[in-house]
Enzyme design. Structure first.
Site, PDB file in Angstrom:
ATOM      1  N   LYS A  14     -26.453  -1.658  -6.587  1.00 34.18           N
ATOM      2  CA  LYS A  14     -25.932  -1.231  -7.888  1.00 34.18           C
ATOM      3  C   LYS A  14     -26.276  -2.295  -8.911  1.00 34.18           C
ATOM      4  O   LYS A  14     -26.253  -3.483  -8.580  1.00 34.18           O
ATOM      5  CB  LYS A  14     -24.410  -1.101  -7.829  1.00 34.18           C
ATOM      6  CG  LYS A  14     -23.928   0.112  -7.087  1.00 34.18           C
ATOM      7  CD  LYS A  14     -22.422   0.245  -7.269  1.00 34.18           C
ATOM      8  CE  LYS A  14     -21.797   0.795  -6.026  1.00 34.18           C
ATOM      9  NZ  LYS A  14     -20.453   0.410  -5.771  1.00 34.18           N
ATOM     10  N   HIS A 179     -11.890  -8.612  -2.957  1.00 33.80           N
ATOM     11  CA  HIS A 179     -11.667  -8.113  -4.328  1.00 33.80           C
ATOM     12  C   HIS A 179     -11.274  -9.247  -5.273  1.00 33.80           C
ATOM     13  O   HIS A 179     -10.616  -9.019  -6.292  1.00 33.80           O
ATOM     14  CB  HIS A 179     -10.522  -7.062  -4.396  1.00 33.80           C
ATOM     15  CG  HIS A 179     -10.759  -5.808  -3.623  1.00 33.80           C
ATOM     16  ND1 HIS A 179      -9.781  -5.229  -2.845  1.00 33.80           N
ATOM     17  CD2 HIS A 179     -11.846  -5.009  -3.527  1.00 33.80           C
ATOM     18  CE1 HIS A 179     -10.263  -4.117  -2.292  1.00 33.80           C
ATOM     19  NE2 HIS A 179     -11.503  -3.979  -2.681  1.00 33.80           N
ATOM     20  N   ARG A 240      -9.157   2.985   6.035  1.00 32.80           N
ATOM     21  CA  ARG A 240      -8.787   1.825   6.866  1.00 32.80           C
ATOM     22  C   ARG A 240      -7.284   1.822   7.128  1.00 32.80           C
ATOM     23  O   ARG A 240      -6.488   2.166   6.254  1.00 32.80           O
ATOM     24  CB  ARG A 240      -9.156   0.518   6.180  1.00 32.80           C
ATOM     25  CG  ARG A 240     -10.639   0.310   5.976  1.00 32.80           C
ATOM     26  CD  ARG A 240     -10.914  -1.108   5.483  1.00 32.80           C
ATOM     27  NE  ARG A 240     -12.240  -1.220   4.932  1.00 32.80           N
ATOM     28  CZ  ARG A 240     -12.514  -1.621   3.691  1.00 32.80           C
ATOM     29  NH1 ARG A 240     -11.537  -2.004   2.878  1.00 32.80           N
ATOM     30  NH2 ARG A 240     -13.749  -1.681   3.273  1.00 32.80           N
ATOM     31  N   ARG A 285      -7.047  12.440  -5.349  1.00 26.14           N
ATOM     32  CA  ARG A 285      -6.957  13.685  -6.121  1.00 26.14           C
ATOM     33  C   ARG A 285      -6.715  14.857  -5.176  1.00 26.14           C
ATOM     34  O   ARG A 285      -5.867  15.710  -5.421  1.00 26.14           O
ATOM     35  CB  ARG A 285      -8.237  13.915  -6.928  1.00 26.14           C
ATOM     36  CG  ARG A 285      -8.348  13.000  -8.118  1.00 26.14           C
ATOM     37  CD  ARG A 285      -9.746  12.925  -8.644  1.00 26.14           C
ATOM     38  NE  ARG A 285     -10.591  12.119  -7.771  1.00 26.14           N
ATOM     39  CZ  ARG A 285     -11.702  11.513  -8.150  1.00 26.14           C
ATOM     40  NH1 ARG A 285     -12.126  11.659  -9.380  1.00 26.14           N
ATOM     41  NH2 ARG A 285     -12.396  10.782  -7.314  1.00 26.14           N
ATOM     42  N   GLY A 331      -9.517   2.550  -8.837  1.00 29.98           N
ATOM     43  CA  GLY A 331      -9.536   4.010  -8.960  1.00 29.98           C
ATOM     44  C   GLY A 331      -8.176   4.688  -8.918  1.00 29.98           C
ATOM     45  O   GLY A 331      -7.851   5.498  -9.789  1.00 29.98           O
ATOM     46  N   GLY A 333      -5.049   3.033  -8.795  1.00 26.77           N
ATOM     47  CA  GLY A 333      -4.097   2.322  -9.655  1.00 26.77           C
ATOM     48  C   GLY A 333      -4.255   2.678 -11.120  1.00 26.77           C
ATOM     49  O   GLY A 333      -3.275   2.775 -11.865  1.00 26.77           O
ATOM     50  N   GLU A 334      -5.516   2.900 -11.549  1.00 25.41           N
ATOM     51  CA  GLU A 334      -5.766   3.198 -12.960  1.00 25.41           C
ATOM     52  C   GLU A 334      -5.507   4.663 -13.299  1.00 25.41           C
ATOM     53  O   GLU A 334      -5.184   4.994 -14.434  1.00 25.41           O
ATOM     54  CB  GLU A 334      -7.236   2.872 -13.310  1.00 25.41           C
ATOM     55  CG  GLU A 334      -7.521   1.402 -13.331  1.00 25.41           C
ATOM     56  CD  GLU A 334      -9.017   1.079 -13.337  1.00 25.41           C
ATOM     57  OE1 GLU A 334      -9.803   1.897 -13.858  1.00 25.41           O
ATOM     58  OE2 GLU A 334      -9.395   0.015 -12.825  1.00 25.41           O
TER      59      GLU A 334
HETATM   60  P1  AMP Z   1     -12.465   2.793  -6.345  1.00 30.28           P
HETATM   61  O1  AMP Z   1     -12.692   2.390  -4.924  1.00 30.28           O
HETATM   62  O2  AMP Z   1     -11.739   1.760  -7.159  1.00 30.28           O
HETATM   63  O3  AMP Z   1     -13.699   3.318  -7.030  1.00 30.28           O
HETATM   64  O4  AMP Z   1     -11.458   4.041  -6.290  1.00 30.28           O
HETATM   65  C1  AMP Z   1     -11.875   5.287  -5.774  1.00 30.28           C
HETATM   66  C2  AMP Z   1     -10.666   6.144  -5.491  1.00 30.28           C
HETATM   67  O5  AMP Z   1      -9.870   6.322  -6.670  1.00 30.28           O
HETATM   68  C3  AMP Z   1     -11.011   7.558  -5.067  1.00 30.28           C
HETATM   69  O6  AMP Z   1     -11.283   7.649  -3.698  1.00 30.28           O
HETATM   70  C4  AMP Z   1      -9.744   8.304  -5.409  1.00 30.28           C
HETATM   71  O7  AMP Z   1      -8.865   8.229  -4.301  1.00 30.28           O
HETATM   72  C5  AMP Z   1      -9.135   7.522  -6.549  1.00 30.28           C
HETATM   73  N1  AMP Z   1      -9.176   8.250  -7.825  1.00 30.28           N
HETATM   74  C6  AMP Z   1     -10.180   8.305  -8.724  1.00 30.28           C
HETATM   75  N2  AMP Z   1      -9.839   9.080  -9.774  1.00 30.28           N
HETATM   76  C7  AMP Z   1      -8.573   9.527  -9.550  1.00 30.28           C
HETATM   77  C8  AMP Z   1      -7.648  10.369 -10.241  1.00 30.28           C
HETATM   78  N3  AMP Z   1      -7.943  10.911 -11.432  1.00 30.28           N
HETATM   79  N4  AMP Z   1      -6.434  10.582  -9.659  1.00 30.28           N
HETATM   80  C9  AMP Z   1      -6.126  10.046  -8.480  1.00 30.28           C
HETATM   81  N5  AMP Z   1      -6.955   9.251  -7.774  1.00 30.28           N
HETATM   82  C10 AMP Z   1      -8.156   8.988  -8.298  1.00 30.28           C
END
Ligand code: AMP
Length: 396
Positions: A14, A179, A240, A285, A331, A333-334
């Site tokens: 990336k 992280h 995990r 989701r 993902g 948390g936000e």
């Molecule tokens: P990350 O590893 O930080 O990219 O987070 C990815 C994860 O964030 C995904 O597998 C989802 O479980 C979660 N995620 C992303 N968008 C949403 C959303 N709108 N609502 C709930 N969970 C989400």
């Protein structure tokens, strides 16, 4: 200065090109299936995503395609390589050798290689990326930013396991945490955003993504974190297991006729909310939708996940003898107000009160505690690429 940020996996890469003055992302993209066949996805700022299949036998070809895309006459964002002042490489494991980011030299590369045992899937790939960039961009300074570095301030009582001391001395078995770039970025930004003096603060960062970890940060320094020697420990994650009775490994190995590699595969790839939800999904989701439609396994997955986060927050409040602020990031948390609400439902004893309306927001800095809440709680989006670019500029 324009900084190229590279995050190299074993078969993927990336990248983002970031202008360090404006902190704008000039272009970003992804090379996939390196060593198999190869494809490049490239998106210049404000432009369309362009995906093309390209033969990428090694990471060197992948990086050459990235450079070609960035300098392309039509869709490129710089005229030549001279406009890229530095490269920042994400490196997963710095062991005990690196407590901060460093300019990459031959000695640094050797030290990263010496950490290969601790992250056999990631560090070798990170090194391949570094070597490929050095080959194609000789003379451009490169910086390594480690996932583990921010956690190196943990005291011994937090990083030692209850195992024979020789395992630490002989094999470097201890808690490292991961992280770190995100925990560092979010704790600093959370303090700023919430109006807390970082030099006199106790902050908990909940990085809840597909991989999830949580950290306790006192006066800007990490004092504990939930991931361990590897990213398997701590919270229940997408696939995990997180913490569990280690004796389960032998028990399941016998029941399912698995060897160690088989058990590890289950714990890393088939467990977490994915496993609890009977393989429904690791995506929150899907789990939230299923829970709302009465699926009991999705509900169990969500509850186990949130309960574990709440328990960690409670233990870090004890470890720090208090807490001023809690930040939700990554993902889940936000984006998931439901997860945040479920976690915070356990924390009323801290005097936390939630602004239900604000908690419906997502994807930006949002204060989700009420003005009279004893502990401030906020959503603080992470930005690991920007953090790597900032570290890189600071060093070159
Ligand atoms: P990350 O590893 O930080 O990219 O987070 C990815 C994860 O964030 C995904 O597998 C989802 O479980 C979660 N995620 C992303 N968008 C949403 C959303 N709108 N609502 C709930 N969970 C989400």
């Amino acid at each position: 200065m324009n900084v190229l940020v590279i995050n190299c996996g074993s078969s993927s890469l990336k990248f983002q090109l970031i202008n360090s003055e404006s902190e704008e992302v000039l272009a970003k993209g992804l090379c996939e299936r390196i060593g198999i066949d190869g494809s490049l996805t490239y998106q210049p700022e404000g432009g369309e995503k362009i995906k093309s299949d390209k033969a990428m036998p090694t990471h060197t070809e992948a990086i050459q395609f990235v450079i070609d895309a960035l300098t392309d006459e039509k869709t490129g964002v710089v005229k030549s390589l001279d406009e890229i002042g530095a490269v920042g490489h994400r490196v997963v494991h710095g062991g005990e050798k690196f407590a901060s980011s460093v300019v990459i030299t031959d000695e640094v590369k050797t030290a990263i290689e010496e950490c290969n045992d601790l992250a056999p899937l990631h560090n070798p790939a990170n090194l391949i990326g570094i070597n490929a960039c050095q080959e194609l961009m000789p003379g451009t300074p490169m910086v390594a930013v480690f996932d583990t570095a921010f956690h190196q301030t943990m005291p011994k009582k937090a990083y030692l396991y209850g195992l024979p001391y020789e395992y630490y001395e002989n094999y470097a078995v201890r808690r490292y945490g991961f992280h770190g770039t995100s925990h560092s970025f979010v704790s600093k930004h959370a303090a700023e955003f919430m109006g807390v003096d970082i030099n006199d603060s106790k902050i908990i960062v909940a990085h809840l993504g597909n991989g999830a970890s949580i950290s306790a940060v006192v006066n800007g320094k990490c004092v504990d974190t939930s991931m361990g020697l590897t990213p398997l420990e701590g919270l229940v994650m997408g696939t995990r297991s997180g913490d569990m009775d280690p004796a389960i490994m032998e028990y399941i190995a016998k029941k399912e006729n698995l060897d160690i590699a088989g058990v590890m595969n289950v714990l890393n790839k088939k467990s977490g909310v994915f496993g609890i939800s009977k393989n429904l999904s690791s995506d929150f989701r899907d789990l939230e939708d299923a829970m709302n439609n009465g699926n009991p396994y999705a509900e169990a997955a969500m509850e186990v996940f949130c309960y574990r986060v709440a328990k960690y927050i409670g233990s870090y409040v004890a470890a720090m003898n208090g807490v001023d602020a809690i930040a939700f990031t990554a993902g889940i948390g936000e984006n998931s107000g439901t997860v945040r609400k479920m976690v915070l439902s356990y924390l009323g004893y801290l005097g936390i009160t939630v602004d239900e309306e604000a908690n419906k927001g997502r994807g930006e800095d949002i204060m989700i505690s009420t003005a009279d809440s004893k502990v401030k709680v906020a959503v603080v989006p992470t930005n690991e690429e920007l953090a790597i670019a900032r570290e890189t500029v600071a060093l070159v």
